[in-house]
Design a protein around this motif. Structure first.
Motif, PDB file in Angstrom:
ATOM      1  N   SER A  91      11.112  13.278   6.579  1.00  0.00           N
ATOM      2  CA  SER A  91      10.634  13.342   7.812  1.00  0.00           C
ATOM      3  C   SER A  91       9.287  12.901   8.292  1.00  0.00           C
ATOM      4  N   LEU A  92       8.251  12.819   7.148  1.00  0.00           N
ATOM      5  CA  LEU A  92       6.920  12.425   7.345  1.00  0.00           C
ATOM      6  C   LEU A  92       6.767  10.765   7.118  1.00  0.00           C
ATOM      7  N   TYR A  93       7.793  10.368   6.374  1.00  0.00           N
ATOM      8  CA  TYR A  93       7.327   9.036   5.921  1.00  0.00           C
ATOM      9  C   TYR A  93       8.566   8.005   6.310  1.00  0.00           C
ATOM     10  N   GLY A  94       9.391   8.338   7.153  1.00  0.00           N
ATOM     11  CA  GLY A  94      10.440   7.385   7.776  1.00  0.00           C
ATOM     12  C   GLY A  94      11.552   7.615   6.721  1.00  0.00           C
ATOM     13  N   PRO A  95      12.632   6.965   7.346  1.00  0.00           N
ATOM     14  CA  PRO A  95      14.013   6.856   6.743  1.00  0.00           C
ATOM     15  C   PRO A  95      14.101   6.057   5.656  1.00  0.00           C
ATOM     16  N   PHE A  96      14.854   6.436   4.656  1.00  0.00           N
ATOM     17  CA  PHE A  96      14.993   5.631   3.414  1.00  0.00           C
ATOM     18  C   PHE A  96      15.808   4.640   3.520  1.00  0.00           C
ATOM     19  N   SER A  97      15.804   3.593   2.894  1.00  0.00           N
ATOM     20  CA  SER A  97      16.888   2.458   3.027  1.00  0.00           C
ATOM     21  C   SER A  97      18.244   2.882   2.378  1.00  0.00           C
ATOM     22  N   LYS A  98      18.262   3.288   1.017  1.00  0.00           N
ATOM     23  CA  LYS A  98      19.252   3.911   0.256  1.00  0.00           C
ATOM     24  C   LYS A  98      18.722   4.614  -0.992  1.00  0.00           C
ATOM     25  N   VAL A  99      19.850   5.924  -1.271  1.00  0.00           N
ATOM     26  CA  VAL A  99      19.460   6.695  -2.002  1.00  0.00           C
ATOM     27  C   VAL A  99      20.335   6.494  -3.294  1.00  0.00           C
ATOM     28  N   TYR A 100      19.785   6.507  -4.370  1.00  0.00           N
ATOM     29  CA  TYR A 100      20.653   6.358  -5.676  1.00  0.00           C
ATOM     30  C   TYR A 100      20.332   7.619  -6.437  1.00  0.00           C
ATOM     31  N   GLY A 101      21.245   8.045  -7.389  1.00  0.00           N
ATOM     32  CA  GLY A 101      21.180   9.168  -8.117  1.00  0.00           C
ATOM     33  C   GLY A 101      22.098   9.018  -9.476  1.00  0.00           C
ATOM     34  N   ILE A 102      21.397   9.770 -10.506  1.00  0.00           N
ATOM     35  CA  ILE A 102      22.076   9.683 -11.710  1.00  0.00           C
ATOM     36  C   ILE A 102      22.099  11.273 -12.408  1.00  0.00           C
TER      37      ILE A 102
ATOM     38  N   LEU B 226       2.820  19.137  -3.800  1.00  0.00           N
ATOM     39  CA  LEU B 226       1.501  19.130  -3.974  1.00  0.00           C
ATOM     40  C   LEU B 226       1.151  17.880  -4.607  1.00  0.00           C
ATOM     41  N   PRO B 227       0.495  16.969  -3.671  1.00  0.00           N
ATOM     42  CA  PRO B 227       0.009  15.550  -4.152  1.00  0.00           C
ATOM     43  C   PRO B 227      -0.802  15.584  -5.411  1.00  0.00           C
ATOM     44  N   LEU B 228      -0.707  15.120  -6.410  1.00  0.00           N
ATOM     45  CA  LEU B 228      -1.436  15.124  -7.719  1.00  0.00           C
ATOM     46  C   LEU B 228      -2.444  13.887  -7.713  1.00  0.00           C
ATOM     47  N   ASP B 229      -1.936  12.807  -7.222  1.00  0.00           N
ATOM     48  CA  ASP B 229      -2.567  11.574  -7.274  1.00  0.00           C
ATOM     49  C   ASP B 229      -2.105  10.710  -6.012  1.00  0.00           C
ATOM     50  N   ASP B 230      -2.591   9.450  -6.239  1.00  0.00           N
ATOM     51  CA  ASP B 230      -2.114   8.634  -4.920  1.00  0.00           C
ATOM     52  C   ASP B 230      -0.530   8.361  -5.176  1.00  0.00           C
ATOM     53  N   ASP B 231       0.006   8.486  -6.238  1.00  0.00           N
ATOM     54  CA  ASP B 231       1.454   8.145  -6.536  1.00  0.00           C
ATOM     55  C   ASP B 231       2.254   9.267  -7.463  1.00  0.00           C
ATOM     56  N   ILE B 232       1.711  10.433  -7.447  1.00  0.00           N
ATOM     57  CA  ILE B 232       2.406  11.519  -8.042  1.00  0.00           C
ATOM     58  C   ILE B 232       2.486  12.759  -7.107  1.00  0.00           C
ATOM     59  N   ILE B 233       3.598  13.425  -6.868  1.00  0.00           N
ATOM     60  CA  ILE B 233       3.692  14.295  -5.985  1.00  0.00           C
ATOM     61  C   ILE B 233       4.590  15.365  -6.800  1.00  0.00           C
ATOM     62  N   SER B 234       4.299  16.676  -6.921  1.00  0.00           N
ATOM     63  CA  SER B 234       5.330  17.544  -7.602  1.00  0.00           C
ATOM     64  C   SER B 234       5.386  18.662  -6.807  1.00  0.00           C
ATOM     65  N   LEU B 235       6.670  19.294  -7.137  1.00  0.00           N
ATOM     66  CA  LEU B 235       6.958  20.923  -6.811  1.00  0.00           C
ATOM     67  C   LEU B 235       6.112  21.667  -7.390  1.00  0.00           C
ATOM     68  N   GLU B 236       5.773  21.412  -8.703  1.00  0.00           N
ATOM     69  CA  GLU B 236       4.903  22.642  -9.530  1.00  0.00           C
ATOM     70  C   GLU B 236       6.103  23.708  -9.893  1.00  0.00           C
ATOM     71  N   LEU B 237       7.358  23.445 -10.086  1.00  0.00           N
ATOM     72  CA  LEU B 237       8.337  24.284 -10.465  1.00  0.00           C
ATOM     73  C   LEU B 237       8.817  24.306 -11.812  1.00  0.00           C
TER      74      LEU B 237
ATOM     75  N   GLU C  58       0.891  -1.259  -0.080  1.00  0.00           N
ATOM     76  CA  GLU C  58       0.038  -0.111   0.058  1.00  0.00           C
ATOM     77  C   GLU C  58       1.061   1.218   0.090  1.00  0.00           C
ATOM     78  N   LEU C  59       0.555   2.237  -0.693  1.00  0.00           N
ATOM     79  CA  LEU C  59       1.034   3.707  -0.651  1.00  0.00           C
ATOM     80  C   LEU C  59       0.871   4.511   0.586  1.00  0.00           C
ATOM     81  N   PRO C  60       1.725   5.079   0.887  1.00  0.00           N
ATOM     82  CA  PRO C  60       1.586   6.044   1.931  1.00  0.00           C
ATOM     83  C   PRO C  60       0.678   7.205   1.721  1.00  0.00           C
ATOM     84  N   ASP C  61      -0.142   7.769   2.858  1.00  0.00           N
ATOM     85  CA  ASP C  61      -1.079   8.671   2.505  1.00  0.00           C
ATOM     86  C   ASP C  61      -0.480   9.915   2.206  1.00  0.00           C
ATOM     87  N   PHE C  62      -0.491  10.443   1.235  1.00  0.00           N
ATOM     88  CA  PHE C  62      -0.044  11.851   0.852  1.00  0.00           C
ATOM     89  C   PHE C  62      -0.934  13.115   1.310  1.00  0.00           C
ATOM     90  N   SER C  63      -1.975  12.960   1.552  1.00  0.00           N
ATOM     91  CA  SER C  63      -2.919  14.173   1.954  1.00  0.00           C
ATOM     92  C   SER C  63      -2.569  14.850   2.990  1.00  0.00           C
TER      93      SER C  63
END
Length: 591
Positions: free
Chosen positions: A185-196, A146-157, A11-16
């Motif tokens: 801070s709201l949804y707990g610590p991440f296991s790992k962060v990857y970036g490119i 801004l949560p746009l949907d259950d699985d989409i969050i946007s900075l709107e920038l 289940e996805l976290p509640d972003f409301s």
């Protein structure tokens, strides 16, 4: 038609919660200016604000009148003016002019500027230079997500793309880091962060510094791994035409802050209608990720099923009719309204794409991506330019040609000298690449070319893994971004995209980082927590952050991968983009 995916999907976290926090903070800031006040809002914040706090909410907190920032003399008679704006120097100068004009006329007012998502030193400097720094109070509305949907969050920038990748202005890096910090801070610590990508590394460092400076709390993790991806790592995907329904709705009608305005041609009336397009719309949710060619068949079947549901009324007794009206009729009417809208939208999309000769465009794109019939593609692009059909479409095809042919020559004369700066921008950012004299194919490029040219259906399926492996090796071979068909092959087409992400993510998530270390930087999580029993497995919830925007086609591909592998993907993006918005951001007349 809707794909339910695996039953064991988490289940996805509640972003409301993000919206509630933003609304509470805005109300607090408005109350810092007690009494009636007029509120001036940046135009690009209007839709965003409507998702957080509607007019009724603002009125409850003594906002008397609302105005859109238009950079011209104001007509407000209020003694208190509040400005909700982006941190732009031009807007701050306009506010300073209002204050100085009031001073000159001997009028006293109170002024408050609320910058969102943050204020910059340059804006405060302008206030000081204009001599109004002591007359204006400033604050920040730290509205990052801004949560746009259950699985989409946007900075709107949307300006993030041009500012960072073209202008080299890194002011939004801290903003992106703060957005990631808020999720952390709201949804707990991440296991790992990857970036490119370079920007991804800077955002990671900004986030890491903020987390290390802040208070560490042991929380239950709701998100496992995080991937940060720069937009300039893959320009080909957003340059391709979108073929999923949600992407086409965005292309034609422009989805803004999760809602779209359908005109009279869709509503079959003399009025436009603004509707939310998300998972709450049951009709839309079932067709959003589908290829457009499948949509009409689904809508027709849906209409027949709806008619059958209505026909159940015949022969009902009074008690059955009462139950039907109280439990089913309202839902059927709502579904009927949505079905009518999406049928109208689909018809409108079909008409517009037919006029644009959509099939020829798709054929040209596919030929360029596959490396076939390049001469015919060039002829089509030249004809497109000569007929002046659409400058954006012509630029899009030129960029695809340049990238896939590793610097095919291009001409600017058809558009006149007034667009020289546009072409300079495209060249600077890497969308138009000049082929260097004497360039030849490398051994790896030849290997990938051989794999691509093998068009036997069975062999293509079997070779997809090898093609992507070669693509990864090519990426490693280039010290700077030099896009070509061979580097971006696994990212380009909607279906190849699925396999590329599949292979990359599978290797990383299963700790098989062969050939990955030089593509993705990776870092251990910053604080460990004891994994208690919780209702979902955070390791199977993955956050993918796109820096510079992402398309609905990419979101659709991630959803597909999640359904196939039992993951749930959360897309966090600086903005939703497409080929038109990507190129419009680089035009020489960009404001």
């Amino acid at each position: 038609m809707a794909h339910t995916g695996r039953r064991d999907a988490p289940e996805l976290p509640d972003f409301s919660l993000l919206k509630r926090l933003a609304r509470d903070q805005l109300i607090y800031l408005l109350e810092q200016l007690p009494g009636k006040k007029d509120l001036f809002i940046d135009a690009d914040l209007m839709s965003l604000l409507d998702r957080i706090a509607n007019v009724t909410t603002l009125k409850q907190h003594e906002v008397d009148k609302l105005y859109k920032v238009e950079l011209k003399p104001i007509v407000s008679t209020s003694d208190q003016l509040c400005f909700l704006i982006r941190p732009r120097i031009q807007t701050v100068k306009w506010i300073a002019d209002i204050v100085n004009s009031d001073k000159a006329s001997g009028r006293f007012r109170r002024y408050k500027i609320i910058f969102t998502p943050q204020k910059f030193y340059a804006c405060e400097t302008v206030l000081e230079e204009q001599g109004v720094y002591g007359d204006v109070t400033t604050d920040e509305w730290a509205f990052y997500l801004l949560p746009l949907d259950d699985d989409i969050i946007s900075l709107e920038l949307p300006e993030f793309f041009r500012d960072n990748f073209l202008e080299g202005d890194q002011r939004w890096v801290t903003t992106a880091g703060s957005a990631l910090r808020l999720v952390y801070s709201l949804y707990g610590p991440f296991s790992k962060v990857y970036g490119i990508g370079r920007c991804a590394k800077m955002v990671y460092e900004s986030w890491r510094d903020q987390v290390e400076d802040g208070e560490q709390k042991a929380r239950q993790p709701e998100i496992g791994n995080v991937f940060l991806i720069d937009r300039d790592v893959d320009f080909v995907t957003p340059l391709c035409s979108q073929v999923v329904y949600e992407g086409l709705v965005d292309d034609i009608f422009r989805i803004k802050c999760g809602s779209v305005e359908f005109g009279p041609e869709v509503t079959s009336s003399d009025k436009s209608l603004k509707v939310m397009v998300n998972s709450q719309d049951k009709v839309f949710n079932e067709i959003r990720n589908e290829h457009f060619s499948n949509v009409f068949g689904f809508l027709s079947q849906k209409a027949r099923n709806l008619q059958t549901a209505y026909d159940k009324r015949r022969g009902m007794d009074i008690q059955q009719m009462k139950t039907f009206v109280s439990e089913e009729l309202k839902g059927l009417k709502q579904e009927h309204r949505l079905l009518s809208l999406h049928i109208g939208a689909s018809e409108c999309i079909m008409k517009k794409k037919t006029k644009q000769d959509f099939q020829e465009l798709l054929k040209t794109e596919h030929s360029l991506l596959e490396g076939f019939e390049v001469r015919e593609c060039i002829s089509f692009i030249e004809e497109h330019i000569n007929r002046q059909i659409s400058m954006i479409d012509s630029l899009r095809l030129l960029c695809l040609l340049s990238i896939t042919e590793n610097g095919e020559s291009y001409k600017t004369s058809s558009y006149g000298i007034e667009h020289l700066l546009t072409f300079a921008n495209l060249k600077q950012i890497g969308l138009l690449v000049e082929q260097q004299p004497g360039e030849t194919l490398t051994v790896m490029e030849s290997k990938v070319g051989k794999l691509v040219n093998d068009k036997t259906a069975g062999k293509i399926q079997a070779n997809l893994h090898d093609i992507t492996e070669a693509s990864i090796s090519l990426t490693l071979a280039h010290t700077s971004y030099s896009p070509s068909l061979l580097e971006t092959l696994g990212l380009v087409h909607q279906y190849l995209l699925k396999f590329f992400l599949n292979i990359i993510l599978e290797k990383v998530l299963r700790k098989k980082p062969h050939q990955i270390h030089d593509v993705f930087f990776n870092c251990s999580h910053l604080c460990a927590v004891q994994r208690a029993k919780i209702k979902t497995d955070p390791q199977r919830i993955i956050l993918v952050m796109f820096l510079g925007g992402c398309t609905y086609s990419e979101i659709s591909a991630l959803r597909f991968l999640g359904r196939e592998k039992g993951y749930k993907f959360i897309v966090l993006t600086t903005a939703i983009t497409n080929s038109a918005r990507l190129l419009e951001a680089l035009l020489d007349n960009h404001a």
